[in-house]
Motif scaffolding. Structure first.
Motif, short mmCIF file in Angstrom:
data_model
loop_
_atom_site.label_atom_id
_atom_site.label_comp_id
_atom_site.label_asym_id
_atom_site.label_seq_id
_atom_site.Cartn_x
_atom_site.Cartn_y
_atom_site.Cartn_z
N ALA A 99 4.42 7.86 0.09
CA ALA A 99 3.07 7.83 0.67
C ALA A 99 2.77 6.41 1.13
N ASP A 100 2.15 6.30 2.29
CA ASP A 100 1.87 5.00 2.92
C ASP A 100 0.37 4.94 3.18
N GLY A 101 -0.33 4.16 2.36
CA GLY A 101 -1.80 4.16 2.40
C GLY A 101 -2.38 3.20 3.42
N SER B 205 8.72 5.08 4.62
CA SER B 205 7.48 4.74 5.31
C SER B 205 7.85 4.09 6.65
N ASP B 206 6.85 3.93 7.52
CA ASP B 206 7.15 3.39 8.86
C ASP B 206 7.58 1.93 8.81
N GLY B 207 7.42 1.28 7.65
CA GLY B 207 7.92 -0.08 7.48
C GLY B 207 9.44 -0.13 7.61
N LEU B 208 10.10 1.01 7.40
CA LEU B 208 11.55 1.07 7.66
C LEU B 208 11.81 1.51 9.09
N GLU C 51 0.82 -1.22 0.00
CA GLU C 51 0.00 0.00 0.00
C GLU C 51 0.85 1.26 0.00
N ASP C 52 2.18 1.10 -0.08
CA ASP C 52 3.08 2.25 -0.19
C ASP C 52 3.21 2.66 -1.65
N ASN C 53 3.48 3.91 -1.89
CA ASN C 53 3.82 4.40 -3.22
C ASN C 53 4.88 5.49 -3.09
N ARG D 275 7.50 -6.71 8.89
CA ARG D 275 6.09 -6.76 9.28
C ARG D 275 5.20 -5.84 8.46
N ASP D 276 5.80 -4.93 7.71
CA ASP D 276 5.01 -3.93 6.99
C ASP D 276 5.64 -3.71 5.61
N ASN D 277 4.87 -3.07 4.75
CA ASN D 277 5.44 -2.62 3.47
C ASN D 277 6.56 -1.64 3.80
CA CA Z 1 3.09 1.36 6.87
#
Ligand code: CA
Length: 268
Positions: free
Chosen positions: A33-35, A199-202, A18-20, A238-240
């Motif tokens: 952007a993190d949707g 994004s917060d995935g990092l 869901e990231d772009n 755990r996340d994109n």
């Molecule tokens: Ca995220």
């Protein structure tokens, strides 16, 4: 001169991404952007955000309206970045209102405009902008999240925030309400600075120390992006995860030009 690289990955757990992101080198425009939202609508929201911002800075699309209030503390370019984000917010909000499948969708956005040695920064949500300079990593954006607010009020420690169950609850995002407040900032860049958007995935999977080590030691921006994504996945993924990295090179003398020709030759 900017050297830019970007990478996005769905991670180890999620079944979609869901990231772009969007990068335009000649404008010095970088966006992450993190949707979020059901029925994969998070993807729609983050895509809309980067597309609206891209079009806002595309001359072929004609003169763009200025949306929102002008911030006198910032230059016009930074204000235009804020306006582009407010326009993106309206577009996502309208799309969400117009289709039950998209109800409640939203997205974060972190964006910078680098022109010469000046950088304008704009963001909403918990996607971040970092600066790596001379052995230090500084976070240039404040998360619009519940835990960040609690840390600010000293109700919890930064360590507790990282471990908190509710750490992904945002206090501000694009698409949720018709008008959004965009945080704007500006700074002067120096030769060798590295600017990282993520994004917060990092940021939830990789420590600041590890991030800095990669930014300092990687051979180039591409290698740095690849290693950061790999690290996020090695730590659980755990996340994109999305990373966009720009390195600022201001020295353009003969020696510098010869050096870049030589290094690009040997990298083949
Ligand atoms: Ca995220």
């Amino acid at each position: 001169m900017l050297r830019i690289a970007a990478r996005t990955d769905q991670g180890r757990i999620r079944h979609n991404n869901e990231d772009n992101f969007y990068v335009r080198e000649d404008r010095g425009l970088l966006v992450v952007a993190d949707g979020m939202g059901g029925h994969a609508s998070g993807e729609v929201a983050s895509r809309l955000a980067v597309d609206v911002i891209r079009d806002y800075f595309d001359d072929a699309e004609g003169e763009k309206p200025f949306v929102g209030d002008f911030d006198d503390r910032c230059q016009e370019t930074t204000n235009r970045l804020g306006a582009a984000i407010r326009l993106a917010n309206m577009a996502i909000h309208e799309a969400a209102q117009g289709n039950p499948k998209y109800a409640g969708m939203g997205t974060t956005v972190a964006a910078v405009l680098i022109q010469g040695n000046r950088m304008g920064i704009a963001h909403v949500g918990d996607s971040r902008v970092y600066l790596a300079r001379a052995g230090d990593l500084s976070q240039l954006t404040d998360d619009h999240s519940l835990v960040a607010e609690q840390v600010k009020r000293e109700l919890i420690s930064p360590e507790e925030a990282l471990a908190a169950e509710n750490r992904n609850i945002l206090t501000r995002a694009l698409g949720i309400v018709p008008e959004v407040k965009v945080d704007l900032g500006e700074m002067t860049l120096a030769d060798g600075d590295r600017v990282l958007l993520c994004s917060d995935g990092l940021s939830t999977m990789v420590t600041d120390e590890d991030m800095l080590a990669v930014l300092e030691q990687a051979a180039d921006v591409e290698a740095a992006c690849e290693t950061l994504v790999q690290m996020a996945n090695d730590h659980g993924g755990r996340d994109n995860v999305t990373v966009v990295l720009a390195e600022i090179r201001q020295r353009r003398g003969l020696v510098g030009s010869l050096w870049s020709i030589l290094t690009s030759w040997f990298r083949r």
